[in-house]
Design an enzyme around this catalytic site. Structure first.
Site, PDB file in Angstrom:
ATOM      1  CG  LEU A 184      -1.741   1.210   1.621  1.00  0.00           C
ATOM      2  CD1 LEU A 184      -3.084   1.404   0.550  1.00  0.00           C
ATOM      3  CD2 LEU A 184      -2.308   1.193   3.075  1.00  0.00           C
ATOM      4  CB  CYS A 185       2.245   4.105  -1.577  1.00  0.00           C
ATOM      5  SG  CYS A 185       1.604   3.851  -3.514  1.00  0.00           S
ATOM      6  CG  HIS A 186      -1.001   9.455  -1.207  1.00  0.00           C
ATOM      7  ND1 HIS A 186      -0.650  10.872  -1.441  1.00  0.00           N
ATOM      8  CD2 HIS A 186      -2.212   9.532  -0.696  1.00  0.00           C
ATOM      9  CE1 HIS A 186      -1.752  11.439  -1.253  1.00  0.00           C
ATOM     10  NE2 HIS A 186      -2.869  10.771  -0.698  1.00  0.00           N
TER      11      HIS A 186
END
Length: 297
Positions: free
Chosen positions: A254-256
């Site tokens: 997961l990231c932005h």
């Protein structure tokens, strides 16, 4: 379940961004040459345009050598093979050297040296015109569809450890397949599907969840069960990734917005993680599509 198989050609070179973070531990790095082989532009132009983004950290260069893999090279053998080796759904670990099409005399001389027992990696470092010469000609793990057809045919039909020759639009190659493994899977998972999984307590026990955003971002919005591994601290956690996480387990990144996580997902794949899932659109899409209680920023 909303997932799709990722086509490496559809990506904006995410693998290159992380694989070029060469650090002083034995991880397999993919050469920029892989992407130059699959593109129609000029070789020199691609050597420049595929450099990693400036915002990524840089680390000391790792120089590859034959001792890295503990392979015993067969002496006195240069093979020319066109027979299939049945490598469907496989990845191969390849090293090579490249000379200009006009350098046939040099090619023959190099073949003769290999036949006498000189290691291909040493010759690549001295004579190859491919950027991979800096790593002894090591291209890392490749799969079908990542190179031009002639190179792919040679790499996926060559017997293990045997040096074969092929010609592409870039010139003449001598290549050697050092190892092979089952193809790793990189998939996308929609925010809605991830949200449904997070409601199952068993999922948190079985899956490996990694958030590659920076601490200040995680402080603004986070999801339960995700372990923070900031991308800027790659040099710290990269060398011990297989100590902390099991490559055989499903791993979710997961990231932005899904860009940094895709880079890490590709890198994990190169480290032998079998099933890696990139969260499409990152935590921003998760907030907009799956759970509005998660803040956006």
């Amino acid at each position: 379940m909303i997932m799709s198989r990722v086509n490496p050609k559809s990506l904006s070179s995410p693998t290159i961004l992380l694989s070029n973070l060469r650090v002083s531990f034995p991880s397999i790095s993919r050469s920029r040459f892989l992407f130059s082989l699959s593109k129609p532009q000029s070789f020199n132009k691609l050597m420049i345009s595929n450099r990693p983004n400036s915002w990524l950290p840089s680390f000391p260069t790792l120089r590859w050598g034959p001792s890295m893999f503990n392979h015993q090279r067969p002496l006195g053998r240069v093979y020319f093979s066109s027979q299939t080796n049945g490598r469907e759904n496989k990845e191969v670990l390849v090293q090579h050297l490249l000379v200009n099409e006009s350098d046939l005399k040099l090619l023959v001389e190099l073949q003769e040296k290999i036949a006498r027992g000189v290691d291909l990696s040493d010759l690549a470092a001295e004579h190859s015109i491919c950027p991979s010469k800096e790593n002894g000609g090591m291209l890392g793990w490749i799969r079908r569809g990542q190179t031009v057809p002639e190179f792919e045919e040679a790499a996926f039909t060559a017997p293990l450890e045997q040096v074969v020759r092929c010609k592409t639009k870039f010139g003449w190659h001598l290549l050697q397949v050092l190892s092979e493994r089952d193809e790793c899977m990189l998939e996308e998972i929609a925010p809605e599907e991830l949200h449904a999984k997070l409601q199952d307590p068993g999922f948190l026990d079985e899956a490996q969840l990694i958030d590659v955003r920076e601490p200040e971002e995680v402080a603004k919005a986070s999801l339960p069960g995700f372990k923070m591994l900031p991308l800027r601290q790659f040099g710290t956690w990269g060398p011990v990734i297989t100590d902390e996480f099991d490559p055989a387990k499903d791993t979710y990144i997961l990231c932005h917005h899904g860009v940094r996580s895709m880079q890490v997902a590709n890198w994990l794949q190169s480290q032998g993680f079998k099933r890696v899932f990139n969260v499409t659109g990152g935590i921003n899409a998760y907030s907009l599509k799956a759970d509005s209680s998660v803040p956006t920023y």
